[in-house]
Each structure stands twice: as C-alpha cells, then as structure tokens.
Design a protein around this motif. Sequence first.
Motif, PDB file in Angstrom:
ATOM      1  N   ARG A  34       0.839  -1.209   0.000  1.00 24.97           N
ATOM      2  CA  ARG A  34       0.000   0.000   0.000  1.00 24.97           C
ATOM      3  C   ARG A  34       0.871   1.255   0.000  1.00 24.97           C
ATOM      4  NH1 ARG A  34      -3.751   0.233   4.831  1.00 24.97           N
ATOM      5  NH2 ARG A  34      -2.119   1.396   5.832  1.00 24.97           N
ATOM      6  N   LEU A  62       6.567   2.920  -9.681  1.00 25.84           N
ATOM      7  CA  LEU A  62       6.505   1.792 -10.607  1.00 25.84           C
ATOM      8  C   LEU A  62       7.690   1.823 -11.572  1.00 25.84           C
ATOM      9  CD1 LEU A  62       4.860  -0.668 -11.377  1.00 25.84           C
ATOM     10  CD2 LEU A  62       3.491   0.787 -12.869  1.00 25.84           C
ATOM     11  N   TYR A 114      -3.979  -0.645 -10.822  1.00 27.36           N
ATOM     12  CA  TYR A 114      -2.633  -1.128 -10.551  1.00 27.36           C
ATOM     13  C   TYR A 114      -2.546  -2.642 -10.562  1.00 27.36           C
ATOM     14  CZ  TYR A 114      -0.579   3.382  -9.502  1.00 27.36           C
ATOM     15  OH  TYR A 114      -0.069   4.637  -9.598  1.00 27.36           O
ATOM     16  N   LEU A 131       2.357   1.676  -3.458  1.00 31.97           N
ATOM     17  CA  LEU A 131       1.401   2.172  -4.452  1.00 31.97           C
ATOM     18  C   LEU A 131       1.231   3.687  -4.391  1.00 31.97           C
ATOM     19  CD1 LEU A 131      -1.359  -0.589  -4.249  1.00 31.97           C
ATOM     20  CD2 LEU A 131       0.378  -0.283  -6.023  1.00 31.97           C
ATOM     21  N   HIS A 178      -5.363   3.966 -13.897  1.00 34.13           N
ATOM     22  CA  HIS A 178      -5.486   4.004 -12.441  1.00 34.13           C
ATOM     23  C   HIS A 178      -5.625   2.616 -11.836  1.00 34.13           C
ATOM     24  CE1 HIS A 178      -5.822   8.407 -12.216  1.00 34.13           C
ATOM     25  NE2 HIS A 178      -6.309   8.264 -13.427  1.00 34.13           N
ATOM     26  N   GLY A 233      -4.890   2.681  -7.896  1.00 34.09           N
ATOM     27  CA  GLY A 233      -3.768   3.490  -7.435  1.00 34.09           C
ATOM     28  C   GLY A 233      -4.216   4.868  -6.978  1.00 34.09           C
ATOM     29  N   GLY A 290       2.981   5.952  -6.821  1.00 26.61           N
ATOM     30  CA  GLY A 290       2.409   6.184  -8.147  1.00 26.61           C
ATOM     31  C   GLY A 290       3.317   5.755  -9.283  1.00 26.61           C
TER      32      GLY A 290
END
Length: 159
Positions: free
Chosen positions: A9, A19, A137, A12, A135, A121, A15
Amino acid sequence: MVLFPEKMREFLVLGPWGLDQARRVVEFALGLAASPVTYSLSAVRLLAPVVPQVLWDCLGFDEPTKNAYAWLNLPVSPAWYELPVYDKGNSLMVVGPEADVCWSAYSEVIDYELGVAVVIGPGGWDIPAAAAHRHIYGVTNLNDLSARDIVVCGWVVTV
C-alpha cells in the motif's frame, strides 16, 4: 539501505514514479543474476498482495441483486442501475491464503463468495472511462466470508 517501502500500500502511493523505479531495479537485478532466484511454495508464507486503505465491495451483478430483492418481496430500485452501489468493508480483515479466520460466536452460518478485487492506485477524480486503465494497478481474487444468520433491517435472516 531501503529503496522501497515494505508494504505494498505504501509502495502504491509512490504512483507512476515508484513503478518506474521498481522496473529499473528489477532490470538491474536481472542483469546481475546468473540464474533466477526461486523459492519453493512450502518455504514461504503467502500474504495478501495488498492490505487496502479502503475496501469497497461493489454490487455489480444484476441477477443476484434481483434474487435478493425478490426474496425480500421488493422491486429493484431504478437507482441501483444509475449509482455505484457498494458496501464499505473492513480492510483490516484482509488476510492472505491459508490464514486462520476467526469466526464470531454470534453466528452459526458461514458463507463465502469468490470475487475479483481491482487495486486502484492513488490520484484522480471523475476519471473518464477511457483513462480508467491508467489508475488500475492490479487485479487479484478476493474471497469474502460473511455471516448469513444475522439481523438485517430488524429481521433475522437465515438463508
């Protein structure tokens, strides 16, 4: 040195930047490894892929909704087809596979449903349908356990 947060969490929340950084780390590690690192399933304990900050259980299927309303001798409200209908779940109750689940003493009837969880996300508001994929993920399964012999709207319900 910690490069990324321990919890998914928290990762994530990073953003697209997070990634991108994770992809770079994986590419770098693959370039260093002579062979992939693997573990047997018996040597690890699987956890939930992510423990969400918010858990919404959406009612998205027409037939079960019609059946539930019919069981209560009520018509399905036209608003059900126009508004996103959901139940806000307790995200602290999310556990991984093979975890023990404590059952409440007040209930004798356990039911389970297999569902699909979509991990959304951070960021965004009133997102157009064409941009929604940016959006999302991830997708995972979500097994939902619930008491079916509880009081609902003043009626004791046993199915």
